[in-house]
Design an enzyme around this catalytic site. Structure first.
Site, PDB file in Angstrom:
ATOM      1  N   ARG A  53      -4.529  11.612  -3.387  1.00  0.00           N
ATOM      2  CA  ARG A  53      -3.676  10.428  -3.460  1.00  0.00           C
ATOM      3  C   ARG A  53      -2.321  10.793  -4.037  1.00  0.00           C
ATOM      4  O   ARG A  53      -2.157  11.819  -4.697  1.00  0.00           O
ATOM      5  CB  ARG A  53      -4.335   9.318  -4.258  1.00  0.00           C
ATOM      6  CG  ARG A  53      -4.562   9.609  -5.728  1.00  0.00           C
ATOM      7  CD  ARG A  53      -5.558   8.639  -6.351  1.00  0.00           C
ATOM      8  NE  ARG A  53      -5.078   7.274  -6.389  1.00  0.00           N
ATOM      9  CZ  ARG A  53      -5.752   6.233  -5.871  1.00  0.00           C
ATOM     10  NH1 ARG A  53      -6.896   6.416  -5.268  1.00  0.00           N
ATOM     11  NH2 ARG A  53      -5.280   5.018  -5.976  1.00  0.00           N
ATOM     12  N   LYS A  65      -3.522  -0.755  -8.844  1.00  0.00           N
ATOM     13  CA  LYS A  65      -3.294  -2.186  -8.592  1.00  0.00           C
ATOM     14  C   LYS A  65      -3.629  -3.018  -9.823  1.00  0.00           C
ATOM     15  O   LYS A  65      -2.988  -4.020 -10.083  1.00  0.00           O
ATOM     16  CB  LYS A  65      -4.141  -2.640  -7.399  1.00  0.00           C
ATOM     17  CG  LYS A  65      -3.474  -2.315  -6.069  1.00  0.00           C
ATOM     18  CD  LYS A  65      -4.072  -3.116  -4.944  1.00  0.00           C
ATOM     19  CE  LYS A  65      -5.091  -2.318  -4.203  1.00  0.00           C
ATOM     20  NZ  LYS A  65      -5.605  -2.957  -3.004  1.00  0.00           N
ATOM     21  N   GLU A 118      -7.638  -3.348   0.508  1.00  0.00           N
ATOM     22  CA  GLU A 118      -8.339  -4.490  -0.050  1.00  0.00           C
ATOM     23  C   GLU A 118      -7.271  -5.509  -0.459  1.00  0.00           C
ATOM     24  O   GLU A 118      -6.343  -5.162  -1.187  1.00  0.00           O
ATOM     25  CB  GLU A 118      -9.156  -4.060  -1.281  1.00  0.00           C
ATOM     26  CG  GLU A 118      -9.916  -5.222  -1.851  1.00  0.00           C
ATOM     27  CD  GLU A 118     -10.764  -4.852  -3.078  1.00  0.00           C
ATOM     28  OE1 GLU A 118     -10.858  -3.670  -3.426  1.00  0.00           O
ATOM     29  OE2 GLU A 118     -11.320  -5.802  -3.658  1.00  0.00           O
TER      30      GLU A 118
END
Ligand code: ATP
Ligand code: MG
Length: 563
Positions: A264, A274, A38
């Site tokens: 992850r 982020k 994204e």
């Protein structure tokens, strides 16, 4: 991209799935993956793991990998992020060739699929507020309650959805929801929102749309439209997989990618969210996304990390389904492994102590020695280094009253100056506070080049810089950005920001070999016995170099000095 070595993804459970699929001729034996960022921030080392995995699998199975921007949230997204992401993926050594896509390219098709859902009686326009939707959704132990708008007619839904698209309603007043099962044990299946109204300018579609599709709906359909075979994502999407499959099943799409989840990457002493990284940038805790202390790919690049080292790291940590935290030292190990092979050697003195060689002739000029540029790579050749009567050595390399195992300079002791001569410490000069300010030494002219003239041994070799020919350069020494292993854990009333290391950047002036003044930005060096450094890509200038410390050296002498 020619420098990329063959990326071999270590054996992992995803490869087992693909092997099985190929055996069964599933997807006509194609392997087609994608990396779907994204564009709402810069990529970090966690994304690098996903990039190496997706592009690595594509390569290994003779398949292909798309880069797709998952740009469904116009408010947080920006072309600056799009550009940085492309730069970072390329820099890591991967190539999407002509397969650069944007979820926003599919907005028309996604709208048509939504109409189809309505026509199938599987979507409705809901007027509940976000708060009401939350209340009606139920909990893990309680089923949800149906929205009062759930049983609108198809005609009514088509009309309202069309008017949502035409901008007739204010933001947040209506949503389109999938009609699935309000009592499903999986909360994601309790009539999830598919479209929301957001009158915001999109960085690609401009003002064309004021309704935007939600992630879960967009993602599976984008994968399907691109013919993705294996849609690899992180574990938090495991509970979303039934929804991923539901959209593709009810729409009877011609292709049905398989979502596969993996754990992850987490690394200690840093944050990889982020949102938090953005906060560090926006509130000036760091100097931008590419600050060399950031765990971003651009920060690592500026710090001197290499693509080969990051790919090696991704290989070593592997791919699993179990959450774990990787020690930062694993990453640093990979950086050193690569830089040891490639970085040119040079000498820099970080904390200088003056040494005068009393028997060195006052008028001796052009005493030029040969320094080896890289002992790991004979092709790197040698360079010329000028010696002089007065030099600087590292303050830590001298002890007036040394312990037994200290093999460096001390009164009466002989050491080798790298590439130069054996010197013996004769006298220690102190200032009025008793601090050592200079050493008077003698040298053995017969030891030129650092070779023993008569077989006698010296135990220590230290680095030096000529006081006459050396220059000064700025060094930026970095430490962890956070003081605690898991910065996300903060006491009551505090945040991750309270765990920041106030001393994560130290700027010093060092003495360096004159050749280093010509360093070009991004040139990488091993300052012998000091660490790996890289000429800063923004602030380093010809004649006025600035070096970032990439990573320290792992060596025992530093430990001895501490004792
Ligand atoms: P956020 O940091 O806000 O949670 P995100 O990291 O999920 O966002 P995306 O741009 O959606 O941001 O990520 C792109 C891809 O990278 C996704 O497939 C995601 O699963 C993967 N990814 C993100 N973070 C990690 C991580 N720490 N380790 C491995 N893969 C990751
Ligand atoms: Mg995400």
């Amino acid at each position: 991209m020619s420098e990329i070595k063959e990326t071999v993804v270590a054996n992992n459970f995803i490869k087992n799935i693909i092997d099985e699929d190929l055996k069964n001729n599933k997807n006509d034996s194609r392997v087609h993956t994608r990396f779907p960022p994204e564009p709402n921030g810069y990529l970090h080392i966690g994304h690098a793991k996903s990039i190496c995995l997706n592009f690595g699998l594509g390569k290994e199975y003779n398949g292909i990998t798309n880069l797709r921007f998952d740009d469904t949230n116009p408010v947080k997204e920006d072309v600056e992020y799009v550009d940085s992401i492309m730069e970072d993926v390329k820099w890591l050594g991967f190539d999407w060739e002509d397969r650069l896509f944007y979820a926003s390219d599919y907005f028309d098709k996604l709208y048509d699929f939504a109409i189809e859902l309505i026509n199938l009686g599987l979507a409705y326009v809901c007027e509940q507020t976000p708060e009401e939707i939350r209340q009606f959704r139920g909990t893990l132990t309680e089923p949800g309650k149906p929205s009062p708008y759930r049983d609108r007619t198809i005609a009514e839904n088509l009309d309202l959805f069309g008017r949502m698209k035409n901008g007739e309603f204010p933001d947040g007043t209506k949503t389109l929801r999938a009609k699935i099962d309000m009592s499903s044990p999986n909360i994601n299946m309790r009539d999830p929102v598919v479209y929301r109204i957001k009158k915001a300018h999109h960085h690609r579609t401009g003002d064309k749309w004021c309704i935007y599709p939600m992630y879960d709906y967009t993602h599976c359909l984008s994968d399907m439209l691109e013919g993705i075979t294996h849609s690899i994502c992180t574990l938090e999407f495991e509970d979303h997989r039934p929804l991923y499959d539901w959209f593709l099943d009810v729409l009877k799409t011609p292709c049905h990618p398989q979502q596969i989840e993996f754990a992850r990457l987490n690394i200690n002493y840093t944050v990889l969210s982020k949102r938090k990284l953005l906060q560090l940038v926006q509130e000036n805790f760091v100097n931008g996304w590419d600050d060399p202390r950031m765990p971003t790919i651009s920060g690592f690049r500026r710090r001197g990390y290499t693509p080969a080292a990051i790919r090696d790291f991704a290989d070593r940590i592997g791919v699993t389904k179990g959450e774990s935290t990787v020690d930062y030292s694993v990453l640093e190990f990979c950086i050193r492994e690569d830089l040891n092979k490639t970085a040119l050697r040079a000498m820099a003195v970080v904390n200088p102590l003056k040494v005068t060689i009393e028997n060195y002739p006052d008028d001796l000029k052009d005493d030029i020695l040969d320094g080896v540029n890289n002992p790991e790579n004979p092709e790197a050749g040698t360079r010329k280094i000028k010696f002089s009567k007065v030099i600087y050595v590292e303050r830590d390399d001298f002890m007036e009253d040394p312990p037994k195992k200290f093999f460096r300079l001390a009164p009466g002791k002989e050491v080798r100056l790298r590439y130069a001569y054996f010197i013996t410490c004769k006298e220690v000069i102190k200032d009025e506070n008793g601090e050592v300010i200079e050493l008077i030494c003698t040298y053995d002219p017969a030891s030129r080049g650092g070779n023993s003239p008569d077989g006698r041994k010296v135990q220590g070799t230290i680095h030096w810089v000529s006081a006459e020919y050396g220059k000064t350069a700025e060094l930026r020494l970095y430490e962890n950005l956070f003081l605690t292993e898991n910065p996300d854990i903060a006491p009551e009333g505090k945040t991750f920001l309270d765990n920041m290391n106030p001393d994560s950047l130290k700027v010093i002036q060092a003495w360096v070999e004159p050749s280093l003044l010509e360093a070009k930005t991004n040139d990488k060096f091993q300052f012998e016995r000091v660490g790996y450094f890289c000429a800063d890509s923004k602030d380093s200038q010809p004649g006025a170099p600035v070096f970032n410390r990439t990573v320290g050296l792992r060596d025992s002498w530093a430990k001895i000095a501490k004792k």
